[in-house]
Design a protein around this motif. Structure first.
Motif, short mmCIF file in Angstrom:
data_model
loop_
_atom_site.label_atom_id
_atom_site.label_comp_id
_atom_site.label_asym_id
_atom_site.label_seq_id
_atom_site.Cartn_x
_atom_site.Cartn_y
_atom_site.Cartn_z
N VAL A 123 4.38 -3.21 12.90
CA VAL A 123 5.52 -2.58 13.57
C VAL A 123 6.17 -3.58 14.52
N VAL A 124 7.48 -3.65 14.49
CA VAL A 124 8.26 -4.29 15.55
C VAL A 124 9.11 -3.19 16.15
N GLY A 125 8.99 -2.98 17.45
CA GLY A 125 9.68 -1.86 18.07
C GLY A 125 10.39 -2.24 19.35
N LEU A 126 11.13 -1.28 19.86
CA LEU A 126 11.83 -1.38 21.14
C LEU A 126 11.14 -0.49 22.15
N ALA A 127 11.16 -0.90 23.40
CA ALA A 127 10.65 -0.06 24.47
C ALA A 127 11.45 -0.33 25.73
N ARG A 128 11.13 0.41 26.78
CA ARG A 128 11.90 0.35 28.03
C ARG A 128 11.17 -0.52 29.05
N SER A 129 11.91 -1.41 29.70
CA SER A 129 11.34 -2.26 30.73
C SER A 129 11.13 -1.48 32.01
N THR A 130 9.93 -1.58 32.59
CA THR A 130 9.62 -0.84 33.82
C THR A 130 8.83 -1.69 34.82
N ARG A 131 8.31 -2.82 34.40
CA ARG A 131 7.45 -3.63 35.26
C ARG A 131 8.11 -4.97 35.56
N HIS A 167 10.24 5.34 25.58
CA HIS A 167 8.90 4.93 25.99
C HIS A 167 8.95 3.54 26.62
N SER A 168 8.14 3.33 27.64
CA SER A 168 8.01 2.00 28.24
C SER A 168 7.06 1.15 27.39
N TYR A 169 7.09 -0.16 27.62
CA TYR A 169 6.16 -1.04 26.91
C TYR A 169 4.72 -0.65 27.22
N GLU A 171 3.55 2.32 27.97
CA GLU A 171 3.24 3.56 27.26
C GLU A 171 2.98 3.30 25.79
N VAL A 172 3.79 2.44 25.18
CA VAL A 172 3.59 2.12 23.76
C VAL A 172 2.25 1.43 23.56
N ARG A 173 1.93 0.49 24.44
CA ARG A 173 0.67 -0.23 24.28
C ARG A 173 -0.52 0.71 24.43
N ARG A 174 -0.49 1.61 25.40
CA ARG A 174 -1.58 2.57 25.56
C ARG A 174 -1.73 3.45 24.33
N ALA A 175 -0.60 3.91 23.79
CA ALA A 175 -0.63 4.76 22.61
C ALA A 175 -1.20 4.00 21.41
N ALA A 176 -0.82 2.74 21.27
CA ALA A 176 -1.30 1.94 20.15
C ALA A 176 -2.81 1.73 20.24
N VAL A 177 -3.31 1.43 21.43
CA VAL A 177 -4.75 1.23 21.61
C VAL A 177 -5.50 2.53 21.31
N GLN A 178 -4.93 3.66 21.70
CA GLN A 178 -5.57 4.95 21.46
C GLN A 178 -5.58 5.31 19.98
N ALA A 179 -4.45 5.09 19.30
CA ALA A 179 -4.32 5.53 17.91
C ALA A 179 -4.87 4.53 16.91
N LEU A 180 -4.91 3.25 17.30
CA LEU A 180 -5.22 2.18 16.35
C LEU A 180 -6.29 1.26 16.94
N PRO A 181 -7.55 1.65 16.91
CA PRO A 181 -8.60 0.79 17.47
C PRO A 181 -8.58 -0.61 16.84
N GLY A 182 -8.59 -1.63 17.69
CA GLY A 182 -8.55 -3.00 17.21
C GLY A 182 -7.15 -3.53 16.96
N VAL A 183 -6.13 -2.78 17.35
CA VAL A 183 -4.75 -3.21 17.11
C VAL A 183 -4.46 -4.52 17.84
N ARG A 187 3.88 -8.69 23.14
CA ARG A 187 5.19 -8.48 23.77
C ARG A 187 6.08 -9.62 23.30
N LEU A 188 7.24 -9.27 22.78
CA LEU A 188 8.19 -10.24 22.26
C LEU A 188 9.41 -10.33 23.17
N THR A 189 10.18 -11.39 23.00
CA THR A 189 11.46 -11.48 23.69
C THR A 189 12.50 -10.66 22.92
N MET A 190 13.70 -10.63 23.44
CA MET A 190 14.81 -9.88 22.86
C MET A 190 14.48 -8.40 22.72
N TRP A 191 13.79 -7.88 23.76
CA TRP A 191 13.56 -6.44 23.91
C TRP A 191 12.76 -5.84 22.76
#
Length: 202
Positions: A123-131, A167-169, A171-183, A187-191
């Motif tokens: 997956v390559v996705g977009l998320a919201r900057s918050t940090r 979703h923030s970056y 939030e996406v990372r937490r969801a990925a770790v929860q749903a996909l063990p070993g994922v 983080r890429l540039t260009m959002w």
């Protein structure tokens, strides 16, 4: 006359197709492009995978996808409700689609269910900057985008746009770790972000 660069369709999403292509297992024979939009990723996948399905909920935009590759199986539908059999695809791929769906954990879990043992979810996705650290990526992405824009221009797709992403970056990372063990998360540039998950062989 000096050689000129070939005409290239470029935008932030196309730029990261290679992330998906690099994740493909050598043995892959089937692939699903989720949220295929204008179909460019599905067409790229079909160059190295014999059986490719491109799925999108927007029938109008899918019409343009059909012109990219007549041998791809183009389907109008919602990935969360379309009756694919579990473990149907060696590759499940998606670019700039997950932010259109409300529950990222549910979506990632469902996509993982569609992956065959030994296959990959990429997956390559977009998320919201918050940090504060996100701001550095945003600045780098802006400068990078301007450089490519001067060289190639920006090819405008006709798929629907959701901005800002819900979703923030983090939030996406937490969801990925929860749903996909070993994922594998990047983080890429260009959002953008990338996640790659390999399904174990049973």
């Amino acid at each position: 006359m000096p050689d000129q660069d070939p005409i290239v369709r470029w935008n932030n999403n196309i730029h990261y197709h290679q992330v998906i292509l690099d994740a493909i297992p050598e043995s892959a024979r089937t692939a699903l492009d989720v949220g295929t939009g204008n179909g460019l990723l599905a067409a790229d996948l079909h160059k190295c995978i014999p059986d490719v399905t491109g799925l999108d909920a927007d029938a109008d935009v899918l019409e343009s996808a059909r012109h990219e590759d007549g041998d791809v199986n183009w389907i109008v539908g919602d990935v969360l409700t379309y009756p694919f059999e579990p473990a149907s695809f060696d590759v499940v791929a998606s670019v700039a689609t997950l932010h259109h769906l409300p529950d990222i954990t549910q979506t990632l879990t469902h996509l993982a269910d569609l992956v065959a043992p030994g296959g990959v979810l990429a997956v390559v996705g977009l998320a919201r900057s918050t940090r504060p650290s996100d701001a550095l990526y945003d600045l780098a992405g802006f400068l990078q985008q301007q450089r490519y824009k001067r060289r190639h221009g920006i090819w405008a797709h006709s798929a629907p746009i959701v901005w800002p992403p819900p979703h923030s970056y983090s939030e996406v990372r937490r969801a990925a770790v929860q749903a996909l063990p070993g994922v594998q998360w990047r983080r890429l540039t260009m959002w953008r972000y990338a996640l790659v998950w390999n399904k174990a062989v049973i």
